[in-house]
Design an enzyme around this catalytic site. Structure first.
Site, mmCIF file in Angstrom:
data_model
loop_
_atom_site.group_PDB
_atom_site.id
_atom_site.type_symbol
_atom_site.label_atom_id
_atom_site.label_comp_id
_atom_site.label_asym_id
_atom_site.label_seq_id
_atom_site.Cartn_x
_atom_site.Cartn_y
_atom_site.Cartn_z
ATOM 1 N N LYS A 116 0.805 -1.232 0.000
ATOM 2 C CA LYS A 116 0.000 0.000 0.000
ATOM 3 C C LYS A 116 0.833 1.276 0.000
ATOM 4 O O LYS A 116 0.435 2.283 -0.573
ATOM 5 C CB LYS A 116 -0.947 0.004 1.197
ATOM 6 C CG LYS A 116 -1.998 -1.096 1.114
ATOM 7 C CD LYS A 116 -3.010 -0.946 2.219
ATOM 8 C CE LYS A 116 -3.986 -2.102 2.215
ATOM 9 N NZ LYS A 116 -5.142 -1.823 3.061
ATOM 10 N N HIS A 208 -16.931 5.051 0.420
ATOM 11 C CA HIS A 208 -15.943 4.235 -0.286
ATOM 12 C C HIS A 208 -16.474 4.072 -1.710
ATOM 13 O O HIS A 208 -17.497 3.433 -1.928
ATOM 14 C CB HIS A 208 -15.810 2.876 0.401
ATOM 15 C CG HIS A 208 -14.963 1.895 -0.358
ATOM 16 N ND1 HIS A 208 -13.840 1.309 0.173
ATOM 17 C CD2 HIS A 208 -15.080 1.387 -1.608
ATOM 18 C CE1 HIS A 208 -13.296 0.498 -0.728
ATOM 19 N NE2 HIS A 208 -14.038 0.526 -1.813
ATOM 20 N N ARG A 292 -6.622 -7.404 -9.161
ATOM 21 C CA ARG A 292 -7.279 -8.705 -9.380
ATOM 22 C C ARG A 292 -8.759 -8.470 -9.610
ATOM 23 O O ARG A 292 -9.234 -7.347 -9.517
ATOM 24 C CB ARG A 292 -7.124 -9.556 -8.123
ATOM 25 C CG ARG A 292 -7.610 -8.769 -6.907
ATOM 26 C CD ARG A 292 -7.823 -9.634 -5.694
ATOM 27 N NE ARG A 292 -7.947 -8.838 -4.496
ATOM 28 C CZ ARG A 292 -9.039 -8.234 -4.054
ATOM 29 N NH1 ARG A 292 -10.163 -8.296 -4.752
ATOM 30 N NH2 ARG A 292 -9.055 -7.544 -2.933
ATOM 31 N N VAL A 295 -14.587 -9.318 -5.510
ATOM 32 C CA VAL A 295 -15.809 -10.035 -5.141
ATOM 33 C C VAL A 295 -17.012 -9.386 -5.840
ATOM 34 O O VAL A 295 -17.866 -10.069 -6.405
ATOM 35 C CB VAL A 295 -16.022 -9.993 -3.610
ATOM 36 C CG1 VAL A 295 -17.365 -10.596 -3.224
ATOM 37 C CG2 VAL A 295 -14.888 -10.694 -2.883
HETATM 38 P P1 ADP Z 1 -8.431 -3.416 3.232
HETATM 39 O O1 ADP Z 1 -7.390 -3.556 2.158
HETATM 40 O O2 ADP Z 1 -8.074 -4.089 4.509
HETATM 41 O O3 ADP Z 1 -9.818 -3.705 2.759
HETATM 42 P P2 ADP Z 1 -8.684 -0.556 2.806
HETATM 43 O O4 ADP Z 1 -7.469 0.270 2.765
HETATM 44 O O5 ADP Z 1 -9.344 -0.921 1.496
HETATM 45 O O6 ADP Z 1 -8.376 -1.876 3.644
HETATM 46 O O7 ADP Z 1 -9.763 0.121 3.744
HETATM 47 C C1 ADP Z 1 -10.968 -0.536 4.072
HETATM 48 C C2 ADP Z 1 -11.981 0.438 4.628
HETATM 49 O O8 ADP Z 1 -11.463 1.104 5.783
HETATM 50 C C3 ADP Z 1 -12.358 1.573 3.683
HETATM 51 O O9 ADP Z 1 -13.351 1.193 2.767
HETATM 52 C C4 ADP Z 1 -12.839 2.624 4.669
HETATM 53 O O10 ADP Z 1 -14.138 2.353 5.093
HETATM 54 C C5 ADP Z 1 -11.906 2.447 5.834
HETATM 55 N N1 ADP Z 1 -10.741 3.352 5.731
HETATM 56 C C6 ADP Z 1 -9.520 3.057 5.265
HETATM 57 N N2 ADP Z 1 -8.697 4.133 5.310
HETATM 58 C C7 ADP Z 1 -9.392 5.153 5.836
HETATM 59 C C8 ADP Z 1 -9.115 6.531 6.126
HETATM 60 N N3 ADP Z 1 -7.919 7.085 5.915
HETATM 61 N N4 ADP Z 1 -10.112 7.280 6.635
HETATM 62 C C9 ADP Z 1 -11.333 6.741 6.865
HETATM 63 N N5 ADP Z 1 -11.658 5.464 6.627
HETATM 64 C C10 ADP Z 1 -10.717 4.664 6.108
#
Ligand code: ADP
Length: 449
Positions: A116, A208, A292, A295
């Site tokens: 990341k 999101h 990838r 889901v």
């Molecule tokens: P993973 O790869 O574990 O799914 P992500 O980076 O995609 O993690 O984040 C998953 C969820 O966490 C996001 O959809 C959001 O709801 C929350 N999230 C992640 N980063 C932030 C942030 N900086 N501020 C607020 N919410 C966040």
């Protein structure tokens, strides 16, 4: 075109890939653990190879065992699905060393986006807005607290190797830093074997919204619009839809352009997802890229009437993309049906499915690997089905989803169907008025016996 594809996965996605291969006249090989002997992907594939005991580390994650299965069956390509080895650059490298096509991006592209922090760096260079945060990994508690203070609380600490919401902690005040830091590191180490942690500004009540992109081997990248995945529980998606009720034509153009730029800057090849957080002022920030199939890909497939697995296979075989950026003119929504009890804090509910009737009818799709008398093994993901509905408008789509959920019968285990039924009736959900914080205050109410 490939003659035989080995599917290095299980469950509904393995079945989903087999279906497309059949339609394309490509032979398939399923691999399975001893816990999945009775699984449908084993029955539907042309050949099946047992690759070990239930534990994923000894079966679905074992590169030597999967490569042995490739050798015995003479497959010429591997489809990794999602999860397991799908974003493992070392595995993609082994495939290419063996002369087997990994259906997905190149190892270098996975490396650039899989981690990341590297991904955020790449995006900053490409001029894509990212969530404000630390400059690389955090060394120790002291360093972390200094960075958090600079960014300003609340902050979120995240595992650079993270996924599925693991290794993430929101911190509201400095006094809670150390504790959360220790927990996140332990969780990251246990889940991903990598305890690298970074810090981001916690965006309060964001949406999101992710963009589906597709790139070919000749440098062309297009986007297929967005999916809103704001309905989440503990950072895990439960419902996804396209278009996002929060989207405007102007924002879609801007985010779509950023998503395409993100793909172009690494010459991305294959299907991929660019995830963004969008704040209430419609500012958007790159969060991560998934290299990838997702889901929730059927949401996009239903809205644009296009097979994304077929697209992946064609791109891997060297075919160019013919389409252009796509803008939706219908509505699609997916509910993830998990074997969990929504009235008991979503406690996992594995076990034997006694009866199973899935909804049908116009605009209704169910992707599942389960059936009546199937026993859900406790070792893997709790998702047992995806219910996807498509209609002309969001309002019609929700009505169709309610009808389909009412038709859905699963007996013997608890499922999240009652949760989705309540969500569909919720006024704020119906009005499109929600953020990732929505479920924090959602009440399930009493269970009807
Ligand atoms: P993973 O790869 O574990 O799914 P992500 O980076 O995609 O993690 O984040 C998953 C969820 O966490 C996001 O959809 C959001 O709801 C929350 N999230 C992640 N980063 C932030 C942030 N900086 N501020 C607020 N919410 C966040």
């Amino acid at each position: 075109m490939f003659e035989k594809i080995l599917i290095a996965n299980r469950g509904e996605i393995a079945l989903r890939i087999i279906r497309t291969c059949r339609e394309m006249g490509i032979k398939t090989v399923a691999v399975y653990s001893t816990a999945d002997r009775e699984s449908l992907h084993v029955r539907f594939a042309d050949e099946a190879v047992c690759i070990g005991p239930p534990a994923s580390a000894d079966s679905y994650l074992s590169v030597p065992k999967i490569m042995a299965a490739v050798e015995i069956t003479n497959a010429d390509a591997i489809h990794p699905g999602y999860g397991f080895l799908a974003e493992n650059a070392a595995f993609a490298e082994v495939c290419s060393q063996y002369g087997i096509k990994f259906i997905g991006p190149t190892p270098a592209q996975i490396r650039k986006m899989g981690d990341k922090i590297t991904a955020k760096d790449t995006m900053i260079k490409a001029g894509v807005p990212v969530v404000p945060g630390s400059d690389g990994l955090i060394k120790d508690v002291k360093h972390g607290m200094k960075v958090a203070k600079e960014i300003g609380y609340p902050v979120i600490i995240k595992a650079t190797a993270g996924g599925g919401g693991k290794g993430m902690r929101i911190i509201w005040e400095a006094k809670d830093f150390e504790n959360n830091w220790n927990n996140a590191r332990q969780e990251a180490k246990a889940s991903f074997g990598n305890d690298g942690i970074y810090i981001e500004k916690y965006i309060e009540e964001p949406r999101h919204i992710e963009f589906q992109i597709v790139g070919d081997q000749y440098g062309k990248v297009i986007h297929l619009s967005e999916r809103d995945c704001s309905i989440q529980r503990r950072h895990q998606k439960l419902v996804e839809e396209c278009p996002s009720p929060f989207m405007t034509d102007e924002l879609r153009l801007k985010m779509g352009e950023a998503a395409v730029k993100a793909g172009q800057c690494i010459n991305y090849e294959g299907v991929g997802t660019i995830e963004f957080l969008v704040d209430k002022y419609r500012n958007f920030y790159f969060m991560e890229m998934n290299t990838r199939i997702q889901v929730e890909h059927p949401v996009t497939e239903e809205v644009i009437d296009h097979d994304l697995i077929k697209e992946q296979i064609k791109i891997a075989a060297g075919e160019p993309i013919t389409g252009e950026n796509y803008f939706p003119n219908a509505h699609a929504m997916e509910c993830r049906i998990n074997a969990e009890d929504p009235f008991n804090n979503f406690r996992p509910s594995p076990g034997k499915i006694v009866s199973f009737h899935s909804p049908k009818g116009h605009g209704v799709r169910v992707d599942t690997h389960v059936y009546a008398s199937y026993t859900i093994p406790p070792y893997y993901d709790s998702m047992i089905a995806k219910l996807i509905c498509r209609a002309r408008t969001r309002e019609e789509c929700i009505k169709k989803m309610e009808r389909a959920l009412d038709e859905f019968v699963v007996e013997g285990i608890k499922t999240t169907i009652p949760f989705h039924q309540r969500l569909m009736r919720d006024e704020n959900f119906r009005a499109g008025n929600f953020t990732t914080a929505f479920l924090n205050t959602f009440e399930m109410g009493e269970e009807q016996k």
